[in-house]
Design an enzyme around this catalytic site. Structure first.
Site, PDB file in Angstrom:
ATOM      1  N   LYS A  13      10.437   7.986   0.144  1.00 19.52           N
ATOM      2  CA  LYS A  13       9.360   7.770  -0.839  1.00 19.52           C
ATOM      3  C   LYS A  13       8.876   9.108  -1.406  1.00 19.52           C
ATOM      4  CE  LYS A  13       9.180   3.310  -0.125  1.00 19.52           C
ATOM      5  NZ  LYS A  13      10.367   2.582  -0.606  1.00 19.52           N
TER       6      LYS A  13
HETATM    7  C1  LIG Z   1       8.105  -1.956  -3.266  1.00 17.78           C
HETATM    8  C2  LIG Z   1       8.106  -1.779  -1.781  1.00 17.78           C
HETATM    9  N1  LIG Z   1       7.231  -2.473  -1.039  1.00 17.78           N
HETATM   10  C3  LIG Z   1       7.175  -2.328   0.294  1.00 17.78           C
HETATM   11  C4  LIG Z   1       8.021  -1.478   0.963  1.00 17.78           C
HETATM   12  C5  LIG Z   1       7.969  -1.423   2.453  1.00 17.78           C
HETATM   13  O1  LIG Z   1       7.717  -0.167   2.943  1.00 17.78           O
HETATM   14  P1  LIG Z   1       8.264   0.230   4.402  1.00 17.78           P
HETATM   15  O2  LIG Z   1       9.721   0.452   4.300  1.00 17.78           O
HETATM   16  O3  LIG Z   1       7.499   1.463   4.739  1.00 17.78           O
HETATM   17  O4  LIG Z   1       7.905  -0.907   5.320  1.00 17.78           O
HETATM   18  C6  LIG Z   1       8.945  -0.728   0.227  1.00 17.78           C
HETATM   19  C7  LIG Z   1       9.882   0.243   0.835  1.00 17.78           C
HETATM   20  O5  LIG Z   1      10.652   0.156   1.629  1.00 17.78           O
HETATM   21  C8  LIG Z   1       8.996  -0.890  -1.178  1.00 17.78           C
HETATM   22  O6  LIG Z   1       9.879  -0.209  -1.908  1.00 17.78           O
END
Ligand SMILES: Cc1ncc(COP(=O)(O)O)c(C=O)c1O
Length: 379
Positions: free
Chosen positions: A193
């Site tokens: 990210k």
């Molecule tokens: C749009 C979006 N929402 C939620 C997430 C979830 O984040 P995480 O991977 O930290 O659980 C991500 C990324 O993986 C994402 O790109």
């Protein structure tokens, strides 16, 4: 994500270079945590939460284990659960839907705008039912959704808004940061990210002190005080090492986002006017942070293969629309019913972008795309 290689390929994202740039201070911060003997719910988390809330122009940030947990706990903290409906984008990463499902509520998909990957507010209104409790816009690819229109709908229908800001750290909507003021926004600190750590991490930001308090309880077994459990919480805490790393990187976020914007501008001018390729559109009043630079073409697979042959790594965000994923078989609208999401899935291709992509690498990408477009345009 591909590591920098000796073969001269253009990597999609170079995480090792991000570490190298800040290596001395990162190593020192990790060593400081290890030496402290305090690994969870300590001073690094407290400091990061304060700094991230300030960065997002709001009062509270609550660090959790992932972006998915940030979404899920924000929804739970607002009292959303079984029997409720939450409007989600049809075109998003599956985590946006899974977070709703994890609360026991039902994700109700709504299509993106035709030319912009975020929720179409006109279609949102049509999807609101008496069971709808919240809207969950996703600032996809780092492009803010149309928050004014969504806030207007939410106010008129008495709904919460929980923003999925996993791809939008530092983005601005009408001059204010995503997460500012009274917003409730969920961030991910997954390594790739714009603000990433060395593992999983996430945070909810909010202007509501009572919600922040509930989230602190929910992330820690439903407990405010050791061995006193007021609700069935979970274990979802951003650890001290990740918090210490994030504090260092937060100080560089604007400059790293600036490098992404410079590269995006290079792509936008270098690829302008190519037949058959739609470039990303920046909506008026928004300052995106270019988490991804995603083009659309009906001949996506051909373009991907051509770029691969020219040494350019690409990714597809996302190849299978969530409603057609086996995870939602029988619980989501059938194939053909969400045509915009289905065509995004067929057409999208993300080009390399990141704070450590060199301008010369971006120029190689541009040359390779132009070469393909010129070949493809020939009779
Ligand atoms: C749009 C979006 N929402 C939620 C997430 C979830 O984040 P995480 O991977 O930290 O659980 C991500 C990324 O993986 C994402 O790109």
């Amino acid at each position: 994500m591909t590591a920098r290689t000796e073969t001269g390929r253009v990597p999609f994202l170079d995480l090792k270079a991000a570490y190298e740039e800040l290596r001395p201070e990162t190593d020192a911060a990790i060593a400081r945590v290890l030496d402290s003997g305090r690994y969870l719910l300590g001073p690094e988390l407290e400091a990061f939460e304060a700094e991230f809330a300030t960065y997002c122009e709001t009062d509270h940030a609550v660090g959790v284990n992932s972006g998915m947990d940030a979404l899920q706990l924000a929804l739970r903290g607002l009292g959303i659960g079984p029997g409720d409906e939450v409007i989600v984008p049809s075109h998003t990463y599956i985590a946006s839907w899974l977070a709703v499902s994890a609360t026991g509520a039902t994700p109700v998909p709504v299509e993106p705008n035709e030319d912009h990957p975020t929720l179409d507010p006109l279609l949102v209104e049509k999807a609101i039912t008496p069971r709808t409790r919240a809207l969950l816009p996703v600032h996809l690819y780092g492009h803010p959704a149309d928050l004014d229109a969504l806030r207007d709908l939410a106010d008129r229908h008495g709904l919460h808004i929980v923003e999925d800001a996993a791809q939008a750290h530092g983005a601005r909507y009408r001059g204010r940061r995503i997460g500012a003021g009274a917003s409730v926004a969920a961030f991910s600190f997954y390594p790739g990210k714009n603000l990433g750590c060395f593992g999983d991490g996430g945070a909810v930001v909010t202007g509501d002190p009572a919600l922040a308090e509930r989230l602190r309880m929910l992330r820690n077994y439903g407990s405010r005080q050791k061995y006193s459990h007021e609700t069935k919480g979970t274990n979802s805490r951003l650890d001290e090492i990740q918090a210490a790393v994030l504090r260092i990187r937060l100080a560089h976020l604007d400059s790293w986002n600036g490098r992404r914007s410079t590269l995006a501008a290079e792509y936008l001018s270098g690829l302008a006017g190519l037949p058959g390729i739609a470039l990303p559109v920046t909506a008026p009043g928004t300052d995106p942070v270019w988490h991804l630079f995603t083009v659309r073409t009906d001949r996506r697979d051909e373009l991907r293969d051509h770029l691969d042959s020219r040494g350019v790594d690409t990714l597809t965000h996302y190849p299978v629309p969530v409603h057609l994923s086996p995870a939602y078989a029988g619980q989501a609208p059938p194939e053909g019913s969400l045509p915009r999401a289905e065509s995004f899935a067929r057409q999208v291709l993300s080009l390399p972008i990141g704070p450590h992509l060199e301008r010369t690498q971006a120029l190689r990408v541009i040359d390779a795309v132009r070469e393909w477009a010129e070949q493809a345009g020939r009779p």
